[in-house]
Design a protein around this motif. Sequence first.
Motif, PDB file in Angstrom:
ATOM      1  N   GLY A 260       0.687  -1.175  -0.008  1.00 10.25           N
ATOM      2  CA  GLY A 260      -0.055   0.034   0.000  1.00 10.25           C
ATOM      3  C   GLY A 260       0.822   1.283  -0.125  1.00 10.25           C
ATOM      4  O   GLY A 260       1.869   1.102  -0.066  1.00 10.25           O
ATOM      5  N   PRO A 261       0.140   2.441  -0.185  1.00 11.66           N
ATOM      6  CA  PRO A 261       0.845   3.708  -0.370  1.00 11.66           C
ATOM      7  C   PRO A 261       1.621   4.184   1.059  1.00 11.66           C
ATOM      8  O   PRO A 261       1.130   3.683   2.086  1.00 11.66           O
ATOM      9  N   LEU A 262       2.639   4.999   0.974  1.00 10.76           N
ATOM     10  CA  LEU A 262       3.425   5.272   2.404  1.00 10.76           C
ATOM     11  C   LEU A 262       2.723   6.377   2.939  1.00 10.76           C
ATOM     12  O   LEU A 262       3.059   7.634   2.720  1.00 10.76           O
ATOM     13  N   THR A 263       1.468   6.435   3.271  1.00  5.44           N
ATOM     14  CA  THR A 263       0.455   7.467   4.074  1.00  5.44           C
ATOM     15  C   THR A 263       0.104   7.246   5.056  1.00  5.44           C
ATOM     16  O   THR A 263       0.251   6.002   5.547  1.00  5.44           O
ATOM     17  N   LEU A 264      -0.512   7.933   6.008  1.00  3.03           N
ATOM     18  CA  LEU A 264      -1.053   7.339   7.378  1.00  3.03           C
ATOM     19  C   LEU A 264      -2.685   7.181   7.024  1.00  3.03           C
ATOM     20  O   LEU A 264      -3.379   7.038   8.357  1.00  3.03           O
ATOM     21  N   GLY A 265      -3.257   7.248   5.811  1.00  2.00           N
ATOM     22  CA  GLY A 265      -4.425   6.925   5.541  1.00  2.00           C
ATOM     23  C   GLY A 265      -4.640   5.446   5.670  1.00  2.00           C
ATOM     24  O   GLY A 265      -3.673   4.625   5.495  1.00  2.00           O
ATOM     25  N   PRO A 266      -6.102   5.038   5.713  1.00  2.00           N
ATOM     26  CA  PRO A 266      -6.303   3.448   5.843  1.00  2.00           C
ATOM     27  C   PRO A 266      -5.808   2.953   4.521  1.00  2.00           C
ATOM     28  O   PRO A 266      -5.871   3.487   3.413  1.00  2.00           O
ATOM     29  N   VAL A 267      -5.263   1.492   4.632  1.00  2.00           N
ATOM     30  CA  VAL A 267      -5.065   0.814   3.563  1.00  2.00           C
ATOM     31  C   VAL A 267      -5.997  -0.426   3.582  1.00  2.00           C
ATOM     32  O   VAL A 267      -6.276  -0.805   4.775  1.00  2.00           O
TER      33      VAL A 267
END
Length: 380
Positions: A260-267
Amino acid sequence: MSAPSDNPPSVSSQLPRMAGLDGLRAVAAGLVVLTHVGFLTGAVSFGVIGRLLGRGDLGVSIFFALSGFLLYAAMGREWDRTGHVDVPAYYLRRAVRVLPAFWVGLLVVGLAVRPDARVWVTNATLTQIYVPDALLDGYTQTWSLATEVSFYLVLPFVFLVLRRRTSDATVALQLLGATWLLGLVAAVASGVVEIGGDTLAGRWLPAHWPEFALGMALAVVRDAPTLRSHRVLRDLAAYPGTCLAGAGGAYLLATTTVAGPLTLGPVAGVQLAGKGILGSVVTAGLMVPLLFGPGRDVYSRALSCAPARYLGRISYGVFLWHLPVFEAVYALTGIDYFTGGAVALLAVGVPVTLGLAALSERLVERPLMDRVHARTGPTR
């Protein structure tokens, strides 16, 4: 999230020769802190180092597995000693261990942010992961605490089903393996469950069950020396460098889009399942030498030293306070988010966080746990 120990002084007082688990908790907390440093400063967008920082959220997987191992093993010892599990006492210990320190942080952050009543209530009851847009600014990391508490609620029933249906460790291990696979299915399915436009199911317990199941499976294997899997892991633990190399390789792979993406959002969906698999490999590589090895290697000694164990003891406070402190650093310095500030966070934010975590452990966590242990008896 930080996996609070049921015994504040040290894991090693419950589990001989496994003081390194305290140190591993400190490592996991450090990863979570670093991933927020990487995100807030914008460093995740720059090169390999940034990607490594961005995937520090795998520290959450380590915490989940530690909870699965420690709590399942503690229930096993109580069952072997008394023939039953005192479920009300277990719930009391878990509630006192987690909620008071969490509520203190919630009160401080809430007074600063002033959210609406819905956000107050959902966060106070740790139900914020089931309601869209309910995470509290400056305290968003506590979504994983809501997942953890869900695990606390169901664990006694899982344990009792396994113990009552079979005393055969092989069967118990097979059943846990099956639930690990079902957890991956739940992770994939989470991608199609949207509530208010958010894939909230990616934060629910079923989607993170593989991490908890891994910890429980390690507890089963460790307590069954006649199992072939015990001998395999014991032989593997004799080569901690190999275990750590495997964990490092899985961590590197997790920095790609597989997890998944390297963000703090939900995966959610397939990427969450991939993250669960790689997180399990990372966690197993870190835990196996500590659980099955002789404890004489450099890795085990480093995680068993007094400073590492102390950091593990205060890791719950680090988890609770680091993000509010980081947000305060940005507010006071005027630095724009995602444009830098790493020096301020590391030189000021981290020491302040450690100080608050030490106070939390000394003034809130330990006194309350001492009282509940005096009432219910410590878990052994």
